[in-house]
Scaffold this motif. Structure first.
Motif, PDB file in Angstrom:
ATOM      1  N   CYS A 103      -6.322   5.616  -2.454  1.00 42.05           N
ATOM      2  CA  CYS A 103      -6.207   4.189  -2.783  1.00 42.05           C
ATOM      3  C   CYS A 103      -6.928   3.330  -1.740  1.00 42.05           C
ATOM      4  O   CYS A 103      -7.519   2.293  -2.078  1.00 42.05           O
ATOM      5  N   CYS A 119       1.471  -0.780  -5.156  1.00 41.06           N
ATOM      6  CA  CYS A 119       0.153  -0.549  -4.581  1.00 41.06           C
ATOM      7  C   CYS A 119      -0.887  -1.188  -5.490  1.00 41.06           C
ATOM      8  O   CYS A 119      -0.830  -1.036  -6.719  1.00 41.06           O
ATOM      9  N   TRP A 136       0.857  -1.197   0.000  1.00 40.12           N
ATOM     10  CA  TRP A 136       0.000   0.000   0.000  1.00 40.12           C
ATOM     11  C   TRP A 136       0.882   1.233   0.000  1.00 40.12           C
ATOM     12  O   TRP A 136       1.872   1.313   0.741  1.00 40.12           O
ATOM     13  N   CYS A 137       0.521   2.192  -0.833  1.00 39.96           N
ATOM     14  CA  CYS A 137       1.332   3.402  -0.993  1.00 39.96           C
ATOM     15  C   CYS A 137       1.122   4.408   0.116  1.00 39.96           C
ATOM     16  O   CYS A 137       1.877   5.391   0.223  1.00 39.96           O
ATOM     17  N   CYS A 180       6.094   0.647  -3.516  1.00 42.77           N
ATOM     18  CA  CYS A 180       5.996   0.933  -2.084  1.00 42.77           C
ATOM     19  C   CYS A 180       6.428  -0.289  -1.289  1.00 42.77           C
ATOM     20  O   CYS A 180       6.584  -1.379  -1.835  1.00 42.77           O
TER      21      CYS A 180
END
Length: 480
Positions: free
Chosen positions: A437, A463, A431-432, A470
């Motif tokens: 998102c 992501c 996950w960024c 990430c």
């Protein structure tokens, strides 16, 4: 395992309708009842006894780490609640207000506590003046009120029981240590008392407690592969202390703001116990919090000496520290077997005329239904060993469910396909850190972020939504 139709037919099968099964267990096992006010439930003696045992075990752990119990008022003046902006905005939709006292309108309306940070801060401002006054390690056992739109027994009440710890520390380092110490106490309790494996992690900014800098959580997987946030621990920094102008004189003779934590678990843990361990016959209670660990049932109790023999077994078990009871009612043995299976009693001890002749009794375990015969002289040691074995087996089964239903994915499409293929579960992705998102995962897949696990893989990836490179691992799932 005993099958008495009058009992078993009262419970919907889990795989037919899990939600109805859950409600059936809560009511038929006499844990809870509905009141005349929507969302407010009656804790029946058996359900409340489970909470009492949870409370006893946790309270011991809190006191071993230096915490003291206090009790603060249930009403919060509106002006006090307004002092921390993020906090009040987070709870405003759920607040219930008192506007009249007796026959007079109050000068200022009061909120029935949804949580007590503001009350503790008001109190701490009055009693913290020097670094010698720190740390303050307080805990409160109480009920809180949140005007939920929907409710379910144990999982979501308008009024529910909980404990809320509120501590103040001289330094950020001490407060952060407290935050993690309490998270670990929760995790240890859930695994070693409730037999519920946990996933420890940090909440995203979207999911963290309102007013906190960081929120940490223990997430559990239920039998239906949904997540239950079972407990949280929050680091507040000095935000509340600044809002309430709480200061102390440090050893350097300078004024400082203390750093704060809060942490809590509630009666929703009882819902977690039901959904983690229960089966089509009802409750399966972890031995270490079961109100009745052993039920003694005389078989053919009308025959001479049987009831006396059963009473003797009961006395021996109670003397050994086992929470044991006996059923000498005139109900048929099969009815009794099914009743105590429904109520989740870990061990059933049976004794009848043939057992007496052989100098033995029968032990039936609730988790597997297996029966064994043991010499009467070995009763206490056999029961103690069996209770421990049941705990470990229940944990192993729950852990197997968690492991078998935790998956890895790289794109949001893979997350969706995985959850559909397995009818739920946890999915781990990268996950960024972007809120957009996180929201997109909810819109596209129907999942929320459960936590960023404390145990990170250390690898990099993309992501699942934006494709940005990430390194943060995150767990997604559908939650209660």
């Amino acid at each position: 395992m005993a099958q008495d139709k009058r009992q078993v037919d009262a419970i919907t099968a889990r795989d037919v309708d899990f939600a109805q099964w859950y409600t059936d267990v809560c009511t038929k096992a006499e844990l809870i009842d509905y009141s005349s006010i929507k969302g407010m439930f009656i804790y029946r003696p058996y359900g409340y006894a489970i909470w009492e045992n949870i409370q006893k075990e946790l309270d011991k752990r809190f006191k071993e780490t230096g915490h003291e119990n206090v009790y603060l008022p249930m009403l919060i003046p509106e002006s006090l609640l307004q002092k921390e902006k993020d906090h009040v905005e987070g709870f405003a939709p759920e607040c219930a207000w008192v506007t009249v006292g007796g026959s007079e309108k109050l000068e200022e309306r009061c909120c029935i506590r949804p949580t007590s940070e503001t009350l503790f801060c008001e109190h701490y401002k009055n009693i913290i003046h020097s670094h010698r006054d720190l740390p303050k390690l307080y805990n409160q056992w109480c009920s809180v009120l949140r005007w939920e739109k929907t409710s379910r027994p144990f999982l979501r009440h308008r009024e529910f029981l909980w404990q809320e710890g509120h501590t103040m520390h001289a330094t950020e380092e001490e407060a952060r240590e407290e935050t993690m110490r309490m998270l670990n106490i929760y995790a240890d309790f859930m695994e070693n008392v409730l037999a519920m494996p946990v996933l420890k992690g940090r909440k995203t900014d979207k999911e963290k407690f309102k007013g906190a800098e960081e929120t940490y959580t223990v997430e559990c997987m239920m039998h239906d592969k949904k997540a239950l946030q079972a407990g949280t621990s929050h680091y507040f920094g000095d935000g509340f202390a600044r809002a309430f102008d709480i200061t102390f004189t440090g050893s350097d003779n300078q004024l400082h703001h203390p750093h704060q934590t809060s942490w809590g678990v509630s009666t929703r843990m009882i819902g977690g116990i039901i959904m983690t361990h229960g089966d089509d016959n009802g409750l399966v209670l972890p031995p270490r919090i079961a109100p009745i660990q052993v039920i003694v049932i005389p078989v053919a109790q009308h025959k001479p000496g049987v009831t006396d023999a059963a009473q003797d077994l009961l006395s021996r078990l109670q003397a050994a520290g086992v929470r044991a009871k006996i059923d000498v009612s005139d109900k048929a043995p099969g009815w009794k077997f099914a009743e105590y299976e429904m109520r989740g009693v870990p061990v059933r001890v049976e004794i009848g005329p043939k057992d007496m002749e052989k100098g033995q009794c029968c032990l039936a375990r609730r988790d597997t239904g297996e029966k064994t015969f043991v010499p009467l002289a070995e009763l206490e040691s056999a029961v103690a060993a069996l209770l421990d074995d049941i705990h470990h087996n229940m944990y192993a089964m729950a852990k197997a469910n968690l492991d078998a239903n935790t998956f890895q994915a790289e794109t949001w499409e893979e997350v969706k396909e995985t959850l559909e293929a397995h009818s739920g579960g946890f999915v781990r992705t990268k996950w960024c850190g972007d809120l957009a998102c996180e929201l997109a995962m909810k819109d596209k897949v129907g999942v929320s972020s459960r936590c960023m696990p404390l145990e990170q893989s250390g690898t990099t990836g993309k992501c699942p939504v934006c494709g940005k490179e990430c390194a943060t691992d995150i767990i997604w799932g559908v939650a209660y």
